[in-house]
Write a protein that holds these residues in place. Structure first.
Motif, PDB file in Angstrom:
ATOM      1  N   GLU A  47     -11.727  -0.358   2.304  1.00 39.25           N
ATOM      2  CA  GLU A  47     -10.441  -0.241   1.628  1.00 39.25           C
ATOM      3  C   GLU A  47      -9.700  -1.576   1.631  1.00 39.25           C
ATOM      4  O   GLU A  47      -9.130  -2.004   0.619  1.00 39.25           O
ATOM      5  CB  GLU A  47      -9.607   0.850   2.294  1.00 39.25           C
ATOM      6  CG  GLU A  47     -10.158   2.249   2.063  1.00 39.25           C
ATOM      7  CD  GLU A  47      -9.493   3.308   2.917  1.00 39.25           C
ATOM      8  OE1 GLU A  47      -9.763   4.499   2.679  1.00 39.25           O
ATOM      9  OE2 GLU A  47      -8.711   2.955   3.826  1.00 39.25           O
ATOM     10  N   TYR A  48      -9.706  -2.249   2.773  1.00 38.70           N
ATOM     11  CA  TYR A  48      -9.017  -3.538   2.888  1.00 38.70           C
ATOM     12  C   TYR A  48      -9.693  -4.595   2.020  1.00 38.70           C
ATOM     13  O   TYR A  48      -9.022  -5.310   1.256  1.00 38.70           O
ATOM     14  CB  TYR A  48      -9.001  -3.965   4.355  1.00 38.70           C
ATOM     15  CG  TYR A  48      -8.571  -5.397   4.580  1.00 38.70           C
ATOM     16  CD1 TYR A  48      -7.296  -5.835   4.239  1.00 38.70           C
ATOM     17  CD2 TYR A  48      -9.465  -6.319   5.139  1.00 38.70           C
ATOM     18  CE1 TYR A  48      -6.908  -7.157   4.443  1.00 38.70           C
ATOM     19  CE2 TYR A  48      -9.085  -7.636   5.348  1.00 38.70           C
ATOM     20  CZ  TYR A  48      -7.815  -8.056   5.001  1.00 38.70           C
ATOM     21  OH  TYR A  48      -7.433  -9.350   5.211  1.00 38.70           O
ATOM     22  N   THR A  58      -3.193  10.197  -6.139  1.00 42.39           N
ATOM     23  CA  THR A  58      -3.671   8.855  -6.456  1.00 42.39           C
ATOM     24  C   THR A  58      -4.349   8.821  -7.822  1.00 42.39           C
ATOM     25  O   THR A  58      -4.056   7.958  -8.658  1.00 42.39           O
ATOM     26  CB  THR A  58      -4.650   8.380  -5.370  1.00 42.39           C
ATOM     27  OG1 THR A  58      -3.929   8.212  -4.140  1.00 42.39           O
ATOM     28  CG2 THR A  58      -5.314   7.080  -5.745  1.00 42.39           C
ATOM     29  N   PHE A 106       0.131  -6.907   4.728  1.00 47.82           N
ATOM     30  CA  PHE A 106       0.477  -5.920   3.713  1.00 47.82           C
ATOM     31  C   PHE A 106       1.697  -5.122   4.178  1.00 47.82           C
ATOM     32  O   PHE A 106       1.874  -4.876   5.380  1.00 47.82           O
ATOM     33  CB  PHE A 106      -0.676  -4.939   3.485  1.00 47.82           C
ATOM     34  CG  PHE A 106      -1.772  -5.444   2.604  1.00 47.82           C
ATOM     35  CD1 PHE A 106      -1.826  -5.077   1.266  1.00 47.82           C
ATOM     36  CD2 PHE A 106      -2.761  -6.287   3.102  1.00 47.82           C
ATOM     37  CE1 PHE A 106      -2.864  -5.527   0.444  1.00 47.82           C
ATOM     38  CE2 PHE A 106      -3.791  -6.748   2.301  1.00 47.82           C
ATOM     39  CZ  PHE A 106      -3.840  -6.370   0.960  1.00 47.82           C
ATOM     40  N   LYS A 116      -3.023   4.870  -2.339  1.00 49.46           N
ATOM     41  CA  LYS A 116      -4.140   5.413  -1.560  1.00 49.46           C
ATOM     42  C   LYS A 116      -3.775   6.811  -1.077  1.00 49.46           C
ATOM     43  O   LYS A 116      -2.655   7.059  -0.638  1.00 49.46           O
ATOM     44  CB  LYS A 116      -4.427   4.492  -0.367  1.00 49.46           C
ATOM     45  CG  LYS A 116      -5.397   5.061   0.657  1.00 49.46           C
ATOM     46  CD  LYS A 116      -5.454   4.177   1.896  1.00 49.46           C
ATOM     47  CE  LYS A 116      -6.154   4.891   3.040  1.00 49.46           C
ATOM     48  NZ  LYS A 116      -6.158   4.118   4.287  1.00 49.46           N
ATOM     49  N   ALA A 142      -8.959  -4.039  -1.706  1.00 47.45           N
ATOM     50  CA  ALA A 142      -7.626  -4.493  -2.109  1.00 47.45           C
ATOM     51  C   ALA A 142      -7.573  -6.012  -2.200  1.00 47.45           C
ATOM     52  O   ALA A 142      -6.979  -6.575  -3.134  1.00 47.45           O
ATOM     53  CB  ALA A 142      -6.577  -3.971  -1.126  1.00 47.45           C
ATOM     54  N   VAL A 167       0.857  -1.179   0.000  1.00 49.35           N
ATOM     55  CA  VAL A 167       0.000   0.000   0.000  1.00 49.35           C
ATOM     56  C   VAL A 167       0.898   1.236   0.000  1.00 49.35           C
ATOM     57  O   VAL A 167       1.700   1.423   0.922  1.00 49.35           O
ATOM     58  CB  VAL A 167      -0.933   0.029   1.219  1.00 49.35           C
ATOM     59  CG1 VAL A 167      -1.798   1.284   1.189  1.00 49.35           C
ATOM     60  CG2 VAL A 167      -1.797  -1.219   1.275  1.00 49.35           C
ATOM     61  N   LEU A 197       1.032   5.109   0.391  1.00 49.36           N
ATOM     62  CA  LEU A 197       0.235   6.215   0.920  1.00 49.36           C
ATOM     63  C   LEU A 197       0.784   7.543   0.415  1.00 49.36           C
ATOM     64  O   LEU A 197       1.995   7.811   0.509  1.00 49.36           O
ATOM     65  CB  LEU A 197       0.252   6.202   2.448  1.00 49.36           C
ATOM     66  CG  LEU A 197      -0.318   4.958   3.135  1.00 49.36           C
ATOM     67  CD1 LEU A 197      -0.234   5.116   4.651  1.00 49.36           C
ATOM     68  CD2 LEU A 197      -1.752   4.706   2.704  1.00 49.36           C
ATOM     69  N   TRP A 248      -3.222  -2.664   8.229  1.00 48.64           N
ATOM     70  CA  TRP A 248      -2.716  -3.330   7.024  1.00 48.64           C
ATOM     71  C   TRP A 248      -1.544  -4.254   7.346  1.00 48.64           C
ATOM     72  O   TRP A 248      -1.521  -5.402   6.885  1.00 48.64           O
ATOM     73  CB  TRP A 248      -2.281  -2.291   5.997  1.00 48.64           C
ATOM     74  CG  TRP A 248      -3.375  -1.466   5.394  1.00 48.64           C
ATOM     75  CD1 TRP A 248      -3.830  -0.256   5.826  1.00 48.64           C
ATOM     76  CD2 TRP A 248      -4.164  -1.787   4.243  1.00 48.64           C
ATOM     77  NE1 TRP A 248      -4.844   0.199   5.013  1.00 48.64           N
ATOM     78  CE2 TRP A 248      -5.065  -0.716   4.038  1.00 48.64           C
ATOM     79  CE3 TRP A 248      -4.186  -2.872   3.357  1.00 48.64           C
ATOM     80  CZ2 TRP A 248      -5.979  -0.706   2.980  1.00 48.64           C
ATOM     81  CZ3 TRP A 248      -5.104  -2.860   2.303  1.00 48.64           C
ATOM     82  CH2 TRP A 248      -5.981  -1.798   2.127  1.00 48.64           C
ATOM     83  N   TRP A 272       0.630  -3.596  -6.180  1.00 49.02           N
ATOM     84  CA  TRP A 272       0.731  -2.288  -5.554  1.00 49.02           C
ATOM     85  C   TRP A 272      -0.626  -1.600  -5.610  1.00 49.02           C
ATOM     86  O   TRP A 272      -1.286  -1.590  -6.657  1.00 49.02           O
ATOM     87  CB  TRP A 272       1.736  -1.381  -6.274  1.00 49.02           C
ATOM     88  CG  TRP A 272       3.147  -1.881  -6.347  1.00 49.02           C
ATOM     89  CD1 TRP A 272       3.703  -2.895  -5.644  1.00 49.02           C
ATOM     90  CD2 TRP A 272       4.164  -1.369  -7.209  1.00 49.02           C
ATOM     91  NE1 TRP A 272       5.027  -3.053  -6.004  1.00 49.02           N
ATOM     92  CE2 TRP A 272       5.334  -2.121  -6.967  1.00 49.02           C
ATOM     93  CE3 TRP A 272       4.213  -0.356  -8.159  1.00 49.02           C
ATOM     94  CZ2 TRP A 272       6.536  -1.894  -7.635  1.00 49.02           C
ATOM     95  CZ3 TRP A 272       5.402  -0.114  -8.832  1.00 49.02           C
ATOM     96  CH2 TRP A 272       6.549  -0.878  -8.566  1.00 49.02           C
ATOM     97  N   VAL A 273      -1.044  -1.027  -4.493  1.00 46.19           N
ATOM     98  CA  VAL A 273      -2.236  -0.195  -4.472  1.00 46.19           C
ATOM     99  C   VAL A 273      -1.833   1.169  -3.920  1.00 46.19           C
ATOM    100  O   VAL A 273      -1.079   1.249  -2.951  1.00 46.19           O
ATOM    101  CB  VAL A 273      -3.369  -0.822  -3.626  1.00 46.19           C
ATOM    102  CG1 VAL A 273      -2.920  -1.112  -2.213  1.00 46.19           C
ATOM    103  CG2 VAL A 273      -4.604   0.075  -3.610  1.00 46.19           C
ATOM    104  N   VAL A 320       3.444  -1.293   3.862  1.00 47.98           N
ATOM    105  CA  VAL A 320       2.960   0.071   3.651  1.00 47.98           C
ATOM    106  C   VAL A 320       4.154   0.999   3.541  1.00 47.98           C
ATOM    107  O   VAL A 320       5.111   0.887   4.321  1.00 47.98           O
ATOM    108  CB  VAL A 320       2.051   0.527   4.813  1.00 47.98           C
ATOM    109  CG1 VAL A 320       1.626   1.984   4.619  1.00 47.98           C
ATOM    110  CG2 VAL A 320       0.819  -0.368   4.946  1.00 47.98           C
TER     111      VAL A 320
END
Length: 631
Positions: free
Chosen positions: A608-609, A486, A423, A477, A612, A396, A398, A418, A474-475, A425
């Motif tokens: 959000e979780y 984003t 995950f 946010k 993903a 994730v 950010l 996360w 990859w996400v 971050v």
């Protein structure tokens, strides 16, 4: 014995409800003449209501402001300076509903000080011998821009007198110890307070007001009187450092270091420097962390303290400060800290996670094109599960808001949610972030939507190149300005497999036409003057390039947002639907810019979780409602 579970599906007791409960915000801690420690709480369980709380010397804790009140100033829309303590230990505060100022006495009585409706707003409340100083913002009819001025309010009669007017913005009225002078900050469009401001001093000792410009040409903030001499934080050296102001445009730095001792003044009342006459304390930004320090004989001396993120501070006497601060392992608490680092906890918050469950922030520096950027990296961490051998973690990325702001290293359960589940971050301090000096802060000038996006992609590639994350999962946010980053990353690049935008900006032109006064000209510096560079605004606006979109997206938005209007989120969702791209739009009733209600925070965290997980084919850990993706 740990179980073997795929990254992202690790079991965890850290629920969205616990994240929301830990979202109680603490700020503005200070002492009054009666010995009470006071602070402000923002409570998600009470729809984000702001409350002033006090603890007496005997340990009793009481709410100073009455039930049903909500302590929040809407000057500049971001709150700050919404309460203060007067010489008689009564508390002056702004009530959100009507924006009037009220006085709460030691005996529990509450009286209304000002009369008006919410078209007249007050903020940056500051006690002074002449009364209560404040910034006033008056909203007119017909869409005219609000008018700001600096006022003094008679605390006996409620009479309001304007002291300074004619400038677009005012902040930080600070009276000298003898009450005969008032230092303050002012600035005009298109500057923001971290671009260029003016430090002025109003002399009340003679007949009439004598108003003198003391410092101009720099980004100056936080005027403070030390021993009757004027000081302020300003950046002619390339870093926000405290300076003594000897005469108009005559100044000298109290310390010469290559780190910021100031912060971007997004809200009123931020304080990274204070003194009780004995010790001079500052908060230093060092490698992505905030450290309590002292200035001693021209040198910066770090205080032996484990806290890494601070919300302002105030003198507590006997060489101590009172702060709200968090560490890598502990959430924000109200603390009294002395020069040696000895800490007295006034408000203790029970940690939700044990030390072995917490993924601490690790500062990273990486190359982005020809530039250097930074971030805080959080590895997956669990005491009950681990991933199959050879499996790399999804990431994730950010992108913080602002964009003139920074990632912070204190314990953040929304991040730990996360990492607890497997995950990784990275919270990116892209070019334009604060804490790394003026040059780095100005790297985003004219380059918003370019430099920030490049740095977020570079952070992910850096971690993938070092074998720390899965390069295919990859996400990205972000919220507000981070939501814009984003949307730009998803529109103009193909690095990410998914994106999550919280009240993100999709149309820069629409924002230029439809936002509040404080940020009405902010984009002039970040992109270019408008309407002269309308072409660049369209070029950088994701909503005008939706034909490039291919990436699934989750959009979250408050329906009462005055900063990024809800129509931006709806327009982006419509564009995704036209392209048949899987997406979901969650509109939250009664939410403004930034989610404050517990039920909103809970739904946003779980959505959000789950989103993903759905995109990456991961079985979610927990009994969460699915996200209904449409295309």
């Amino acid at each position: 014995m740990k179980t073997i579970e795929p990254h992202g599906s690790w079991p965890s007791n850290l629920t969205p409800r616990l994240v929301a409960a830990a979202g109680t915000r603490l700020g503005g801690a200070r002492l009054d003449q009666s010995g009470r420690v006071l602070w402000w709480e923002g409570r998600p369980a009470e729809a984000g209501r702001g409350v002033v709380v006090a603890r007496t010397p005997d340990g009793a804790t009481t709410e100073v402001t009455p039930p049903g009140s909500n302590v929040r100033s809407r000057v500049h829309e971001y709150d700050g300076g919404s309460w203060t303590v007067l010489a008689d230990s009564s508390v002056a505060y702004v009530n959100n509903a009507d924006q009037n100022i009220y006085l709460a006495g030691l005996d529990g009585t509450v009286v209304q000080l000002t009369e008006g409706d919410d078209t007249v707003r007050y903020g940056d409340l500051t006690p002074a011998p002449t009364g209560l100083l404040a910034v006033r913002e008056t909203h007119g009819a017909g869409g005219t821009e609000p008018v700001n001025d600096l006022v003094v309010i008679d605390t006996a009669s409620g009479e309001v007198t304007s002291l300074a007017s004619g400038r677009d913005f005012y902040s930080s009225p600070r009276p000298s110890p003898d009450g005969l002078r008032i230092a303050y900050i002012c600035w005009d469009h298109p500057n923001m307070p971290w671009d260029e401001t003016e430090l002025r001093v109003m002399d009340l000792s003679g007949e009439g007001l004598v108003d003198t410009v003391m410092l101009t040409g720099w980004s100056t903030q936080q005027p403070i009187w030390i021993g009757g001499e004027l000081h302020a934080i300003t950046d002619p050296t390339g870093y926000w450092l405290p300076h003594r102001i000897d005469a108009p445009n005559s100044y000298s730095a109290l310390v010469d270091v290559e780190c910021d001792l100031g912060v971007p003044p997004w809200v009123f009342g931020m304080c990274t420097i204070c003194t009780d006459g004995d010790q001079l304390f500052v908060i230093a930004q060092i490698e992505g962390t905030e450290r309590l320090a002292r200035i001693v004989d021209g040198h910066l001396e770090l205080v032996d303290c484990d806290r890494l993120a601070f919300d302002s501070m105030a003198p507590a006497g006997a060489g101590r400060v009172v702060v709200c601060a968090s560490s890598a392992l502990r959430p924000s608490e109200v603390l009294v800290i002395d020069a040696a680092g000895a800490t007295q906890t006034v408000v203790r918050v029970d940690p939700v996670l044990g030390p072995g469950d917490v993924s601490p922030a690790r500062h990273i520096t990486f190359t982005s094109g020809t530039r250097t950027a930074h971030g805080l990296f959080y590895e997956p961490r669990s005491t009950v599960a681990s991933a199959p051998e050879g499996e790399l973690a999804p990431l994730v990325v950010l992108s913080h808001g602002g964009p003139t702001s920074a990632a912070r290293a204190g314990l953040n359960l929304a991040i730990q949610f996360w990492t607890q589940r497997g995950f990784a971050v990275v919270d990116v301090n892209y070019g334009g972030s604060t804490g790394y000096g003026t040059e780095f802060r100005r790297a985003l000038d004219g380059q918003w939507g370019v430099v920030d996006v490049e740095d977020c992609i570079a952070a992910a590639r850096h971690l993938a190149d070092h074998g720390l994350v899965d390069p295919a999962r990859w996400v990205i946010k972000g919220g507000s300005a981070g939501g814009y980053t984003t949307l730009c990353a998803l529109t103009f690049h193909d690095a990410f497999a998914a994106g999550i935008s919280r009240y993100g900006i999709g149309d820069l032109e629409a924002l230029a036409h439809d936002t509040h006064k404080f940020e009405a000209r902010y984009i002039d510096g970040l992109v270019g003057p408008y309407p002269e560079r309308a072409d660049l605004y369209r070029q950088r606006s994701p909503i005008h390039h939706t034909h490039l979109l291919t990436t699934p997206m989750l959009i979250l938005q408050g329906d009462e947002d005055p900063v990024v209007p809800p129509n931006q989120a709806r327009a982006m969702a419509d564009a995704l639907a036209e392209r048949s791209i899987p997406h979901a739009l969650l509109m939250f009733e009664g939410e403004s810019h930034g989610f404050r209600r517990a039920e909103t925070i809970i739904r946003a965290v779980e959505a959000e979780y789950v989103f993903a997980c759905q995109i990456f084919g991961i079985e979610p850990s927990g009994d969460f409602a699915p996200v209904d993706l449409v295309s």
